[in-house]
Motif scaffolding. Structure first.
Motif, mmCIF file in Angstrom:
data_model
loop_
_atom_site.group_PDB
_atom_site.id
_atom_site.type_symbol
_atom_site.label_atom_id
_atom_site.label_comp_id
_atom_site.label_asym_id
_atom_site.label_seq_id
_atom_site.Cartn_x
_atom_site.Cartn_y
_atom_site.Cartn_z
ATOM 1 N N ASN A 1 9.927 34.788 -27.347
ATOM 2 C CA ASN A 1 8.900 35.516 -26.414
ATOM 3 C C ASN A 1 8.511 34.632 -24.975
ATOM 4 O OD1 ASN A 1 7.181 37.733 -25.800
ATOM 5 N ND2 ASN A 1 5.009 36.086 -26.094
ATOM 6 N N SER A 2 8.490 33.829 -25.017
ATOM 7 C CA SER A 2 8.491 32.553 -23.633
ATOM 8 C C SER A 2 9.353 33.502 -23.266
ATOM 9 C CB SER A 2 7.944 31.427 -24.356
ATOM 10 O OG SER A 2 7.857 30.838 -22.903
ATOM 11 N N TRP A 3 10.257 32.791 -24.216
ATOM 12 C CA TRP A 3 11.846 33.312 -22.730
ATOM 13 C C TRP A 3 11.975 34.057 -22.611
ATOM 14 C CZ3 TRP A 3 15.513 30.031 -20.466
ATOM 15 C CH2 TRP A 3 15.602 29.096 -20.736
ATOM 16 N N ALA A 4 11.986 35.984 -23.294
ATOM 17 C CA ALA A 4 11.874 37.008 -22.964
ATOM 18 C C ALA A 4 10.806 38.133 -21.581
ATOM 19 C CB ALA A 4 11.366 37.863 -23.737
ATOM 20 N N VAL A 5 9.346 36.928 -21.677
ATOM 21 C CA VAL A 5 8.940 36.627 -20.345
ATOM 22 C C VAL A 5 9.272 35.748 -19.042
ATOM 23 C CG1 VAL A 5 7.088 38.163 -21.845
ATOM 24 C CG2 VAL A 5 6.515 36.208 -21.620
ATOM 25 N N ARG A 6 9.869 35.036 -19.993
ATOM 26 C CA ARG A 6 9.748 33.564 -18.503
ATOM 27 C C ARG A 6 9.044 33.523 -18.105
ATOM 28 N NH1 ARG A 6 15.028 33.804 -19.619
ATOM 29 N NH2 ARG A 6 16.701 34.195 -18.433
ATOM 30 N N GLU A 7 7.817 32.474 -19.579
ATOM 31 C CA GLU A 7 6.291 32.520 -19.067
ATOM 32 C C GLU A 7 6.174 31.059 -17.936
ATOM 33 O OE1 GLU A 7 2.763 31.105 -21.972
ATOM 34 O OE2 GLU A 7 4.402 31.122 -22.910
ATOM 35 N N MET A 8 5.135 31.604 -17.080
ATOM 36 C CA MET A 8 4.927 30.202 -16.164
ATOM 37 C C MET A 8 3.586 30.070 -16.755
ATOM 38 S SD MET A 8 7.391 30.531 -14.202
ATOM 39 C CE MET A 8 6.214 29.137 -12.870
ATOM 40 N N SER A 9 3.289 28.939 -16.411
ATOM 41 C CA SER A 9 2.066 28.411 -16.666
ATOM 42 C C SER A 9 0.914 28.708 -15.399
ATOM 43 C CB SER A 9 1.876 26.939 -15.788
ATOM 44 O OG SER A 9 1.014 26.574 -15.188
ATOM 45 N N PRO A 10 -0.715 29.011 -15.817
ATOM 46 C CA PRO A 10 -1.488 30.064 -15.555
ATOM 47 C C PRO A 10 -1.474 29.017 -14.312
ATOM 48 C CG PRO A 10 -2.036 29.864 -17.982
ATOM 49 C CD PRO A 10 -0.554 28.972 -17.495
ATOM 50 N N ASP A 11 -1.717 27.572 -14.168
ATOM 51 C CA ASP A 11 -2.597 26.873 -12.846
ATOM 52 C C ASP A 11 -1.394 27.505 -11.965
ATOM 53 O OD1 ASP A 11 -4.159 25.740 -14.151
ATOM 54 O OD2 ASP A 11 -3.206 24.760 -15.416
ATOM 55 N N PRO A 12 -2.090 27.601 -10.560
ATOM 56 C CA PRO A 12 -1.235 27.429 -9.160
ATOM 57 C C PRO A 12 -0.159 26.546 -9.070
ATOM 58 C CG PRO A 12 -3.791 27.928 -8.405
ATOM 59 C CD PRO A 12 -3.434 26.825 -10.149
ATOM 60 N N GLY A 13 0.624 26.674 -8.636
ATOM 61 C CA GLY A 13 1.484 26.263 -8.691
ATOM 62 C C GLY A 13 2.670 25.421 -9.540
ATOM 63 N N GLY A 14 2.065 26.178 -11.151
ATOM 64 C CA GLY A 14 2.499 25.032 -12.088
ATOM 65 C C GLY A 14 4.225 25.570 -12.745
#
Length: 190
Positions: free
Chosen positions: A124-137
């Protein structure tokens, strides 16, 4: 049995090389941590803005890699935590039985469970290209991939451990504690 012992030695060499890479990752992690600590105070007094969420997250990602990928290396060196009430007094064959049963009943099933549980999250993380919720994460999907990779490495090292324990029980190999350096490192006749 010699094929299996050669396979176990190859796995051990791979785990050893992985561990050596992790030594360097640990150094990089410490240097980034030191940088984070220094620039946090410099930013307070100078306002230069040298600190960033990227460096903080990078430090945590490196810590995660060292911890996760170092588990197989730790298993290879028998450096994991062990409740040693009776184990230390056992003969090499007794230790081999404990290690064999523990690997089959606990280590391999636990790794299988962790692979089964972590895989959907990684996909799932790869499918949505999960990013950190922190700015610039940083992106989260690469670090999440380290979870199943780590458990595969532990399974592979566990197989090498099983091979060595069976060899001890069959009397075709010396346990590493009693073997000389040439037997441990593959130079002798085992």
């Amino acid at each position: 049995m010699s094929f299996w012992l050669r396979l176990a030695r190859g796995i051990d060499r791979f785990s050893e090389r992985t561990g050596r890479v992790l030594y360097w990752l640990t150094l990089v992690m410490v240097l980034i941590g030191a940088y984070n600590a220094v620039v946090r105070y410099l930013d307070r007094y100078t306002g230069l803005g040298l600190s960033s969420n990227v460096y903080i997250e990078l430090q945590w990602y490196l810590f995660s890699l060292v911890f996760l990928l170092g588990a197989a290396y730790t298993l290879k060196h028998d450096a994991h935590v062990r409740v040693d009430v009776f184990y230390g007094r056992l003969s090499p064959r007794g230790k081999a039985w404990i290690n064999l049963v523990g690997t089959l009943l606990f280590l391999l099933p636990f790794c299988g469970l962790m692979l089964w549980v972590s895989w959907p999250s990684v996909v799932n993380s790869w499918a949505v290209r999960e990013m950190s919720p922190d700015p610039g994460g940083l992106p989260r999907y690469p670090i999440k991939t380290a979870i199943p990779v780590a458990f595969v490495l532990i399974v592979v090292q566990g197989v090498a451990m099983l091979i060595r324990q069976v060899a001890v029980l069959r009397g075709t190999s010396l346990p590493e504690e009693e073997a000389g350096p040439e037997e441990i490192h593959g130079g002798g006749h085992v």
